[in-house]
Design a protein around this motif. Sequence first.
Motif, PDB file in Angstrom:
ATOM      1  N   ALA A  76       0.816  -1.221   0.000  1.00  0.00           N
ATOM      2  CA  ALA A  76       0.000   0.000   0.000  1.00  0.00           C
ATOM      3  C   ALA A  76       0.851   1.273   0.000  1.00  0.00           C
ATOM      4  N   PRO A  77       1.901   1.370   0.828  1.00  0.00           N
ATOM      5  CA  PRO A  77       2.735   2.571   0.754  1.00  0.00           C
ATOM      6  C   PRO A  77       3.467   2.711  -0.586  1.00  0.00           C
ATOM      7  N   ILE A  78       3.755   1.601  -1.239  1.00  0.00           N
ATOM      8  CA  ILE A  78       4.430   1.662  -2.541  1.00  0.00           C
ATOM      9  C   ILE A  78       3.465   2.196  -3.596  1.00  0.00           C
ATOM     10  N   ALA A  79       2.211   1.751  -3.547  1.00  0.00           N
ATOM     11  CA  ALA A  79       1.207   2.290  -4.467  1.00  0.00           C
ATOM     12  C   ALA A  79       1.060   3.795  -4.267  1.00  0.00           C
ATOM     13  N   ARG A  80       1.069   4.242  -3.005  1.00  0.00           N
ATOM     14  CA  ARG A  80       0.972   5.681  -2.738  1.00  0.00           C
ATOM     15  C   ARG A  80       2.184   6.420  -3.284  1.00  0.00           C
ATOM     16  N   GLU A  81       3.366   5.796  -3.225  1.00  0.00           N
ATOM     17  CA  GLU A  81       4.576   6.407  -3.772  1.00  0.00           C
ATOM     18  C   GLU A  81       4.430   6.689  -5.266  1.00  0.00           C
ATOM     19  N   PHE A  82       3.735   5.804  -5.962  1.00  0.00           N
ATOM     20  CA  PHE A  82       3.473   6.005  -7.392  1.00  0.00           C
ATOM     21  C   PHE A  82       2.247   6.875  -7.649  1.00  0.00           C
ATOM     22  N   GLY A  83       1.526   7.244  -6.596  1.00  0.00           N
ATOM     23  CA  GLY A  83       0.313   8.029  -6.770  1.00  0.00           C
ATOM     24  C   GLY A  83      -0.827   7.245  -7.391  1.00  0.00           C
ATOM     25  N   VAL A  84      -0.807   5.915  -7.208  1.00  0.00           N
ATOM     26  CA  VAL A  84      -1.855   5.053  -7.769  1.00  0.00           C
ATOM     27  C   VAL A  84      -2.872   4.765  -6.673  1.00  0.00           C
ATOM     28  N   GLU A  85      -4.099   5.188  -6.901  1.00  0.00           N
ATOM     29  CA  GLU A  85      -5.130   5.081  -5.867  1.00  0.00           C
ATOM     30  C   GLU A  85      -5.570   3.648  -5.622  1.00  0.00           C
ATOM     31  N   HIS A  86      -5.683   2.868  -6.689  1.00  0.00           N
ATOM     32  CA  HIS A  86      -6.292   1.543  -6.582  1.00  0.00           C
ATOM     33  C   HIS A  86      -5.211   0.467  -6.469  1.00  0.00           C
ATOM     34  N   LEU A  87      -5.338  -0.366  -5.453  1.00  0.00           N
ATOM     35  CA  LEU A  87      -4.411  -1.467  -5.223  1.00  0.00           C
ATOM     36  C   LEU A  87      -5.205  -2.754  -5.055  1.00  0.00           C
ATOM     37  N   ILE A  88      -4.889  -3.733  -5.875  1.00  0.00           N
ATOM     38  CA  ILE A  88      -5.476  -5.069  -5.764  1.00  0.00           C
ATOM     39  C   ILE A  88      -4.336  -5.980  -5.359  1.00  0.00           C
ATOM     40  N   ALA A  89      -4.376  -6.471  -4.115  1.00  0.00           N
ATOM     41  CA  ALA A  89      -3.254  -7.203  -3.549  1.00  0.00           C
ATOM     42  C   ALA A  89      -3.771  -8.364  -2.710  1.00  0.00           C
ATOM     43  N   THR A  90      -2.891  -9.270  -2.351  1.00  0.00           N
ATOM     44  CA  THR A  90      -3.240 -10.299  -1.382  1.00  0.00           C
ATOM     45  C   THR A  90      -3.530  -9.614  -0.048  1.00  0.00           C
TER      46      THR A  90
END
Length: 224
Positions: free
Chosen positions: A119-133
């Motif tokens: 989740a913090p890595i997605a925020r680093e890229f400015g990507v709102e949506h994360l689909i993860a385990t």
Amino acid sequence: MRLALFDLDNTLLAGDSDFEWAQFLIEQRVLDREVYEVRNREFYEQYKAGTLDIQAFLAFQLKPLARHSRRQLDAWHEEYMRTRIRPMITPAARALVETHRRQGHELAIITATNRFVTAPIAREFGVEHLIATEPEEVDGAFTGRAAGVPCFREGKVTRLEQWLASRRMRWEEVAESWFYSDSHNDLPLLTRVTHPVVVNPDPPLRAHAERHGWPILSLHETVH
């Protein structure tokens, strides 16, 4: 909807965040080096070979989350982001995300790595949506188990469909779709999108891409 999907490890990152998280905890002496380093490398090699038992891996990877407070985990993660993750993000990877953003595409990172790590890595890229385990939580604490379908191989397709359903959409309503990945483990989703693109691919995926005329990108030459 025009949807751009990005794998994370060895795709947007010039490295593997799951592997590096375990190595980071070993270096912090949170995990015993003799016990965990060999297993961590074994699981990573199994992933690359396409022989990974995802449930066994998740039991290994999520267990440390259950042993420590969220406050302590978050503090470790800040250091991990600074020392391990940001150095693995190339200008080319950031530029790829921004290209799709400027074109008005919906952006999502889709990864087998668990949400706590990513989740913090997605925020680093400015990507709102994360689909993860999803790591299971009870009363705000991690249990060391996964919740729901792991976001791995065919599970990525399942989890993407669940995410679309949460937005009251079906896959058939996505007008155009891109998926960027490095791994042959992601072929189930790569074969579903309208624009499959491979990034620094492993040998089986490179061979598949060449047979089918898929674009092949490299994002990892220069790491700042």
